[in-house]
Design a protein around this motif. Structure first.
Motif, mmCIF file in Angstrom:
data_model
loop_
_atom_site.group_PDB
_atom_site.id
_atom_site.type_symbol
_atom_site.label_atom_id
_atom_site.label_comp_id
_atom_site.label_asym_id
_atom_site.label_seq_id
_atom_site.Cartn_x
_atom_site.Cartn_y
_atom_site.Cartn_z
ATOM 1 N N SER A 1 -15.782 -12.044 -2.330
ATOM 2 C CA SER A 1 -15.337 -10.709 -1.913
ATOM 3 C C SER A 1 -14.159 -10.209 -2.740
ATOM 4 O O SER A 1 -13.771 -9.055 -2.621
ATOM 5 C CB SER A 1 -14.957 -10.722 -0.429
ATOM 6 N N ASP A 2 -13.586 -11.097 -3.569
ATOM 7 C CA ASP A 2 -12.507 -10.704 -4.468
ATOM 8 C C ASP A 2 -12.806 -11.328 -5.835
ATOM 9 O O ASP A 2 -12.941 -12.543 -5.963
ATOM 10 C CB ASP A 2 -11.161 -11.202 -3.940
ATOM 11 N N PHE A 3 -12.920 -10.490 -6.871
ATOM 12 C CA PHE A 3 -13.253 -10.996 -8.204
ATOM 13 C C PHE A 3 -12.185 -11.942 -8.746
ATOM 14 O O PHE A 3 -12.455 -12.720 -9.661
ATOM 15 C CB PHE A 3 -13.445 -9.825 -9.171
ATOM 16 N N VAL A 4 -10.987 -11.859 -8.193
ATOM 17 C CA VAL A 4 -9.924 -12.752 -8.640
ATOM 18 C C VAL A 4 -10.292 -14.210 -8.363
ATOM 19 O O VAL A 4 -9.821 -15.120 -9.038
ATOM 20 C CB VAL A 4 -8.598 -12.373 -7.937
ATOM 21 N N LEU A 5 -11.186 -14.433 -7.392
ATOM 22 C CA LEU A 5 -11.539 -15.791 -6.978
ATOM 23 C C LEU A 5 -12.755 -16.343 -7.730
ATOM 24 O O LEU A 5 -13.301 -17.372 -7.329
ATOM 25 C CB LEU A 5 -11.807 -15.810 -5.469
ATOM 26 N N LEU A 6 -13.179 -15.673 -8.787
ATOM 27 C CA LEU A 6 -14.281 -16.203 -9.593
ATOM 28 C C LEU A 6 -13.882 -17.550 -10.197
ATOM 29 O O LEU A 6 -12.714 -17.786 -10.532
ATOM 30 C CB LEU A 6 -14.640 -15.228 -10.711
ATOM 31 N N LYS B 1 5.873 -15.623 0.567
ATOM 32 C CA LYS B 1 4.459 -15.838 0.280
ATOM 33 C C LYS B 1 4.241 -17.153 -0.450
ATOM 34 O O LYS B 1 5.119 -17.649 -1.158
ATOM 35 C CB LYS B 1 3.898 -14.703 -0.581
ATOM 36 N N LEU B 2 3.019 -17.660 -0.261
ATOM 37 C CA LEU B 2 2.548 -18.802 -1.047
ATOM 38 C C LEU B 2 1.690 -18.261 -2.188
ATOM 39 O O LEU B 2 0.785 -17.457 -1.975
ATOM 40 C CB LEU B 2 1.725 -19.745 -0.176
ATOM 41 N N PHE B 3 1.953 -18.744 -3.420
ATOM 42 C CA PHE B 3 1.189 -18.323 -4.588
ATOM 43 C C PHE B 3 0.304 -19.493 -5.023
ATOM 44 O O PHE B 3 0.792 -20.596 -5.265
ATOM 45 C CB PHE B 3 2.122 -17.933 -5.726
ATOM 46 N N VAL B 4 -1.021 -19.243 -5.124
ATOM 47 C CA VAL B 4 -1.978 -20.276 -5.505
ATOM 48 C C VAL B 4 -2.516 -19.923 -6.880
ATOM 49 O O VAL B 4 -3.023 -18.812 -7.102
ATOM 50 C CB VAL B 4 -3.130 -20.376 -4.480
ATOM 51 N N ARG B 5 -2.448 -20.881 -7.803
ATOM 52 C CA ARG B 5 -2.837 -20.611 -9.185
ATOM 53 C C ARG B 5 -4.358 -20.677 -9.373
ATOM 54 O O ARG B 5 -4.948 -19.804 -9.968
ATOM 55 C CB ARG B 5 -2.137 -21.601 -10.118
ATOM 56 N N ALA B 6 -4.999 -21.751 -8.874
ATOM 57 C CA ALA B 6 -6.430 -21.965 -9.139
ATOM 58 C C ALA B 6 -7.269 -21.576 -7.916
ATOM 59 O O ALA B 6 -6.980 -22.007 -6.799
ATOM 60 C CB ALA B 6 -6.679 -23.426 -9.493
ATOM 61 N N PRO B 7 -8.330 -20.788 -8.090
ATOM 62 C CA PRO B 7 -9.193 -20.432 -6.959
ATOM 63 C C PRO B 7 -9.852 -21.647 -6.315
ATOM 64 O O PRO B 7 -10.174 -21.609 -5.121
ATOM 65 C CB PRO B 7 -10.240 -19.509 -7.588
ATOM 66 N N GLN B 8 -10.055 -22.726 -7.086
ATOM 67 C CA GLN B 8 -10.714 -23.912 -6.525
ATOM 68 C C GLN B 8 -9.929 -24.484 -5.353
ATOM 69 O O GLN B 8 -10.508 -25.026 -4.405
ATOM 70 C CB GLN B 8 -10.901 -24.987 -7.613
ATOM 71 N N CYS B 9 -8.615 -24.395 -5.408
ATOM 72 C CA CYS B 9 -7.792 -24.869 -4.286
ATOM 73 C C CYS B 9 -8.151 -24.105 -3.010
ATOM 74 O O CYS B 9 -8.300 -24.689 -1.934
ATOM 75 C CB CYS B 9 -6.307 -24.692 -4.599
ATOM 76 N N LEU B 10 -8.296 -22.809 -3.177
ATOM 77 C CA LEU B 10 -8.609 -21.988 -2.015
ATOM 78 C C LEU B 10 -10.007 -22.286 -1.490
ATOM 79 O O LEU B 10 -10.238 -22.340 -0.281
ATOM 80 C CB LEU B 10 -8.495 -20.512 -2.399
ATOM 81 N N PHE B 11 -10.967 -22.494 -2.407
ATOM 82 C CA PHE B 11 -12.335 -22.776 -1.974
ATOM 83 C C PHE B 11 -12.401 -24.107 -1.232
ATOM 84 O O PHE B 11 -13.190 -24.260 -0.280
ATOM 85 C CB PHE B 11 -13.273 -22.793 -3.174
#
Length: 934
Positions: A12-17, A645-655
């Motif tokens: 839903s967010d291209f940033v998370l590709l 805020k928490l800043f997350v660098r890699a989308p894989q962490c979020l997934f």
């Protein structure tokens, strides 16, 4: 990260590709379009794909779902960015703007409508009249501007042929108080020519589709246009159409108009003189250097050019006047910040997107220049937003490499060197300067520029023609422009005669549209700015205006050229993604940290993935709890901790967190369901117990209340004259209905006992007989004589039968001795009716043993007797007659008509006979009397 959407709908967010590549971007965009998800985020930017169908995502429920929510709390939507802009404006008292861009047919106009509708829906909950009026005008202005500024093109049935920027003013409460509209580069050339298959502006066709015309008329009235103004608008439209009917021909060395009907009609519509119109079309008034004024006749070509220029100018002035008239109605007037608080603004920009056609002319050059300026602002503001957020959160800012299109902007607008300056210089040059000469000048001055080329500078490129084409390498791709008509369109020449003609109109609305016509020919000395310079100045002003606001972006994409709701043209969409700079936008967003979230919201979403934070943490702050989650999953090297805020660098962490959360949700749901069901059951049990307890106490109270009410009502019943017969009984509760019935029965019996106690023994036989008669006759016979004294033995009564009573007495004594009966139950005269319908007078004597039929004329001689117990039933009628049928088992039934008596002819003796016999047999209990009434 937008919630409430599964992975089957893509990111839903291209940033998370996983990887920022065009292939992954297009794959995710196509997947979401196929699943009916037309909106996707790039951080705070909304990418919108035109669905080419109605979607049920804009109703009241959707508005309520997004009202007051954070941007990523719900699935991507226009309402989310609209609410974010509104909240930002209201919370921080800072002006915001929403920039909508995309090519024709991508859905920009519809997007702006939905944004306006959402803002109107969430403001002014108290429905104040003045605020509702402002909202209505703002919403209705869209309908009017669409009618006069949109047209059907080969690519879009409702294409905006102008750029629009609307400022909506809000008071300190967040309610709209007014607004202002700016329009940019109306495509007025469409008035006189357009491509095959396309149409002129909608306003010329809204007659046949009557519902559209009625909508426009209604909108004009709601906004506040007077009837005279509306009539003037349509008179101008008619005049433009009639101008197209005017033709010219040569008459020797001069030019004349073929036929004057159209001219006469135009004069009527514009409230001008037909002769003045003819002169304006055929001649040009020129002031010489010495102050003399001469009239110069047109060539045929100049006449055609003048007519078309006049038509285009009429429509442009009409459209500009409509916009200014709307502004005069909705602009905030007499606003005092000291009294009303700070006035904040939300701007909505709906402007044409980048255009690349087979034949690109001056209009495409201006439009693409506008998009270059907006792209420059877009990159700068996005970077500035990122940098500001990093600074606010205390995160180290890292330089981000990106393509800076300043070099292209300079190519187009740089003073003395840019293309616009070269065009203006050619237009100002005295003498015959052609488009080809202008192209040569550009080739000379721009030959070393890396983003400019032409056939002369690149002879091997056969896609361009000599002396016709030049190419600009825009940020969105290479565009080849044809210089044919560039200079004429840039000059935008309109002879002063037409301006003075319209200014001198008797119609005040037309006069107001042409204020520059008041200058005489000798006063007009300064050359007006060219179209390109005017457009450049307006775009620079627009960029400055947007630059001082907090921007939000909606990037619109057209999925196919067929206007299909299912077709996704990969090449077409990829081209738009490229020139909108969406991939660069993702790269800028991903260059630092791909994802950032306030500690409280991050903790709320992922606290179930850590044993130290579920269900609630006991740490000093939410930041510490978030750090515990990150450390448990081993992500500490891929995050940074800001102030809030928490800043997350890699989308894989979020997934990884999302996947673990998705696995835990069903378990938690089952657990919560179990706990909740148990809580509901316990609550229901407690409520039932409480209800039964209350019911028990209430029943007890109602029972006692009823007992107390009965006791109070019948307290003095023994001293009452009627022993409480007429006392009204209290209404019992349902539980005491049976008891109440029994109590009433007991009271009736007690009352009867009290009454019977006072009756003399000599009257008891009569009372019992009347009771017996009442039992069998109540409700069945109207009158049966209960109110009179029953004498039973009427034949022995001297009063009734003075002459024959002595004879009957003697006879009855003889019968008593003979038959040994104890008492006479009933006696009276009657008429016997036989089966032949003959009647004779007889005497009836009923004793406790026999029934006797007597002959009254013969000293009451016994004619017939039969035992009393042989009677099986008695039948009487329901009327007042005295007919009685005795049903006897030993012989035929006996039908009698009892005499009423001579002293009282209205006496009813049927009831007395029936009551006496029923009472006698009831006490003997040997006979069941069948009382049949016919």
């Amino acid at each position: 990260m937008a919630e409430l959407e599964g992975l089957e709908f893509g990111k839903s967010d291209f940033v998370l590709l996983d990887e920022v590549t065009m292939e992954q971007f297009m794959e995710n965009l196509k997947l979401r379009f196929g699943k009916g998800r037309i909106y996707t985020y790039i951080g705070e930017v909304v990418v919108s794909v035109n669905p080419y169908r109605q979607m049920d995502i804009y109703g009241k429920d959707s508005i309520e779902a997004y009202r007051g929510r954070e941007l990523h709390e719900n699935p991507p939507h226009l309402y989310a960015v609209s609410d974010a802009a509104y909240k930002d404006m209201k919370r921080r008292a800072k002006d915001t703007c929403i920039v909508i861009s995309g090519e024709s047919g991508a859905g920009k106009t519809e997007a702006s409508k939905y944004i306006m509708q959402y803002i109107a829906a969430i403001t002014d909950p108290s429905q104040r009249t003045e605020v509702e009026s402002v909202k209505n005008v703002l919403l209705k202005s869209n309908c009017v501007l669409e009618a006069f500024g949109n047209a059907k093109t080969n690519r879009n049935d409702n294409s905006s042929r102008f750029g629009k920027y609307m400022d909506i003013n809000f008071n300190f409460n967040g309610d709209p108080t007014g607004g202002h509209i700016n329009n940019y580069l109306l495509e007025k050339s469409r008035v006189v020519q357009h491509h095959q298959g396309e149409r002129n502006f909608h306003s010329f066709y809204q007659v046949n589709p009557k519902h559209e015309h009625q909508s426009v008329m209604s909108a004009l009235e709601v906004i506040g246009f007077s009837t005279e103004e509306i009539n003037s608008v349509y008179q101008v439209l008619a005049s433009i159409l009639l101008l197209g009917n005017i033709e010219f021909e040569r008459n020797g060395e001069s030019v004349q108009i073929i036929g004057l009907e159209a001219v006469t009609h135009i004069a009527e519509l514009t409230a001008t003189d037909p002769e003045s119109i003819c002169k304006s079309l055929l001649y040009r008034t020129v002031a010489t250097g010495g102050g003399d004024v001469i009239k110069k006749g047109h060539t045929k070509e100049d006449a055609w050019f003048g007519r078309d220029a006049f038509a285009k100018a009429l429509y442009e002035r009409l459209f500009g006047w409509i916009v200014s008239r709307i502004n005069s109605i909705i602009e905030v007037k007499d606003y005092n910040p000291l009294l009303h608080g700070k006035n904040t603004v939300i701007g909505v920009l709906d402007i044409y997107g980048f255009e690349i056609f087979d034949n690109n002319s001056f209009e495409q050059f201006c439009i693409n220049y506008c998009n270059e300026k907006l792209q420059q602002l877009f990159i700068e503001l996005i970077l500035l937003q990122e940098q500001r957020e990093y600074q606010r959160e205390g995160i180290t800012w890292q330089h981000i490499d990106y393509f800076n299109n300043n070099i292209i902007v300079d190519l187009m607008e740089q003073p003395h060197k840019g293309i616009i300056s070269i065009l203006d210089e050619a237009c100002l040059t005295v003498g015959r300067v052609t488009d080809t000469v202008c192209l040569e000048s550009m080739n000379t001055k721009l030959s070393q520029h890396p983003h400019y080329t032409s056939r002369k500078l690149n002879p091997t490129d056969k896609s361009m023609d000599f002396q016709k084409h030049f190419r600009v390498r825009h940020y969105a791709g290479d565009v080849t422009y044809s210089v044919e008509g560039f200079l004429d369109k840039n000059k935008d020449l309109l002879f002063q005669d037409f301006k003075r003609l319209m200014y001198n109109s008797a119609n005040p609305v037309l006069k107001d549209m042409w204020p520059d016509g008041k200058l005489s020919i000798t006063e007009v000395t300064k050359r007006p700015l060219t179209a390109a310079s005017l457009f450049k100045n307006s775009i620079v002003a627009l960029v400055d205006k947007l630059g001082c606001k907090e921007p939000y972006y909606v990037r619109c994409i057209k999925p196919n050229e067929m206007k299909s709701s299912v077709l996704f043209d990969d090449a077409r969409c990829q081209h738009q993604v490229a020139y909108l700079g969406l991939l660069e936008n993702v790269m800028v967003r991903r260059a630092g940290f791909a994802y950032r979230q306030p500690y409280a919201r991050f903790l709320q979403r992922y606290k179930m993935t850590c044993e130290y934070t579920w269900p609630n943490h006991l740490m000093a702050s939410d930041r510490d709890a978030v750090e515990a989650i990150v450390n448990q999953h081993g992500f500490q090297d891929d995050v940074a901790y800001g102030l809030t805020k928490l800043f997350v660098r890699a989308p894989q962490c979020l997934f990884t967190l999302e996947q673990e959360r998705a696995d835990l949700i069903p378990i938690l749901v089952l657990f919560l369901q179990k706990v909740w069901r148990g809580a509901l059951a316990r609550r229901r049990c407690r409520r039932m117990r409480a209800a039964f307890a209350i019911m028990g106490f209430y029943k007890l109270y109602k029972v006692k209340s009823h007992f107390w009410a009965v006791a109070a009502s019948f307290a003095n019943v023994r001293t009452m004259a009627d022993y409480g017969r007429n006392v009204e009984w209290p209404r019992p509760p349902a539980v005491l209905f049976r008891f109440h019935h029994i109590t009433k029965t007991l009271h009736r019996r007690w009352w009867a006992r009290q009454v019977v106690k006072n009756i003399p023994p000599s009257d008891m036989l009569e009372v019992r007989a009347k009771v017996a008669a009442l039992t069998v006759l109540i409700g069945k016979r109207k009158d049966w004589g209960p109110s009179r004294a029953w004498e039973r033995d009427y034949l022995s009564n001297v009063r009734d039968y003075p002459e024959s009573s002595s004879s009957f007495i003697r006879m009855s004594k003889d019968l008593k001795n003979k038959d040994e009966y104890s008492q006479v139950l009933f006696s009276c005269l009657c008429r016997k009716v036989n089966r032949f319908n003959k009647s004779t007078d007889r005497g009836l004597l009923v004793t406790d043993k026999y029934v006797y039929k007597l002959e009254p004329k013969k000293q009451y001689k016994v004619l017939k007797r039969f035992p009393l117990d042989s009677i099986t039933g008695i039948s009487v009628t329901a009327g007042t007659d005295q007919m009685v049928a005795l049903h006897v088992s030993s012989q035929d039934d006996i039908l009698l008509h009892l005499h009423r008596g001579e002293l009282f002819p209205d006496q009813d003796r049927v009831g007395e006979l029936l009551g006496v016999m029923v009472d006698h047999f009831t006490r003997l209990s040997v006979l069941v009397v069948s009382h049949q009434l016919h």
